[in-house]
Structures are given as C-alpha cells and as structure tokens.
Design an enzyme around this catalytic site. Structure first.
Site, PDB file in Angstrom:
ATOM      1  N   TYR A  23       7.142  -3.033   2.394  1.00 29.67           N
ATOM      2  CA  TYR A  23       5.939  -3.209   1.580  1.00 29.67           C
ATOM      3  C   TYR A  23       5.182  -1.918   1.280  1.00 29.67           C
ATOM      4  O   TYR A  23       4.214  -1.947   0.525  1.00 29.67           O
ATOM      5  CB  TYR A  23       4.984  -4.195   2.267  1.00 29.67           C
ATOM      6  N   HIS A 100       5.300 -10.423  -6.403  1.00 31.88           N
ATOM      7  CA  HIS A 100       5.795 -10.058  -5.067  1.00 31.88           C
ATOM      8  C   HIS A 100       5.984  -8.555  -5.016  1.00 31.88           C
ATOM      9  O   HIS A 100       6.574  -7.971  -5.939  1.00 31.88           O
ATOM     10  CB  HIS A 100       7.115 -10.761  -4.762  1.00 31.88           C
TER      11      HIS A 100
END
Length: 143
Positions: A23, A100
C-alpha cells in the site's frame, strides 16, 4: 456546491503502517489532504468517512440519501464479502466509483471478486492514491 462522499473501509486507517510493500507509505490523512486540494480546484465539496465496521458504512450510505452527488468507495476487504454494502449502494442510486490502492486482481485469488463493482460505474485498482484523484475527476465530469 455538490458533494462527493469518500468512503473507506476496514484497515484503511492503518495506511502508512500496514503492509507498506503493498500500500505504500502514504497515510489516510495524506490521501484526504490531496483529495481536499483537488476538490477545491474542481469547486466541489468532499466529505470523508472511514470505518472498520460494515454496519457503520451502511448507515453512512443510507444517511447520505439526497445529500450527495456521488460516492467514491474503497471498501477494502469488505469488497469481497459485503452484499450488505452492495445493497446499500443500490438503494441510493447515485454514481459510485470503486477504488483500490493495490491491484486486487494481482493478489490472492479470494480478492479477485468484488461484490461492489456491479453497483459502480467503474473501478480503479492498482494505481495507488492516484486512483482516488482519478475517481474524483471522473465524478466531477459527471455533474
């Protein structure tokens, strides 16, 4: 001024700490700051909401009826499990874009299914935080 609701699901509050290889190091606060700056430039209002609880996300969606133009949502792990969020999105009939940070289709197989996608006008995955910015620009273009 029209409002866009930016919803983030479970563990998104842990960005910057959780799995930086997946991430990155950016935090949720930094994402919100970037979106706020872009929203100001685009002359649109953004409202942010994050919860680790499915029911609170559903409540927020329902509470937004007739108050928002659209939704940008990163349902996180609830993407793959929540028919409840899908049904809530279906019930309010506003444009929704699913975002996402990572490419869910390049990860574990259980992450390849999105219950949310069928209620979204589009999905952006794997483009990091730029996905949120692209989603906001697209949402504004629909106004």
């Amino acid at each position: 001024m029209k409002k866009i609701l930016v919803l983030n699901g479970p563990n998104i509050n842990m960005l910057g700490i959780r799995e930086p290889a997946v991430y990155g190091n950016i935090t949720l606060a930094e994402i919100e700051k970037s979106l706020s700056s872009l929203a100001k430039e685009l002359k649109v209002e953004v409202e942010f909401f994050q919860s680790n609880h499915e029911g609170k996300i559903v409540d927020k969606i329902q509470d937004s009826i007739n108050k928002i133009f659209g939704i940008i949502i990163n349902p996180a792990a609830l993407t793959h499990t929540s028919i409840t969020i899908r049904d809530a999105l279906s019930s309010i009939s506003v444009p929704t874009i699913e975002v996402h940070i990572s490419n869910i289709y390049a990860r574990e197989e259980f992450r390849h299914k999105s219950y949310i996608a069928a209620e979204a006008i589009g999905q952006i995955a794997g483009l990091g935080i730029d996905g949120y910015l692209f989603a906001l620009r697209k949402m504004v273009s629909l106004m």
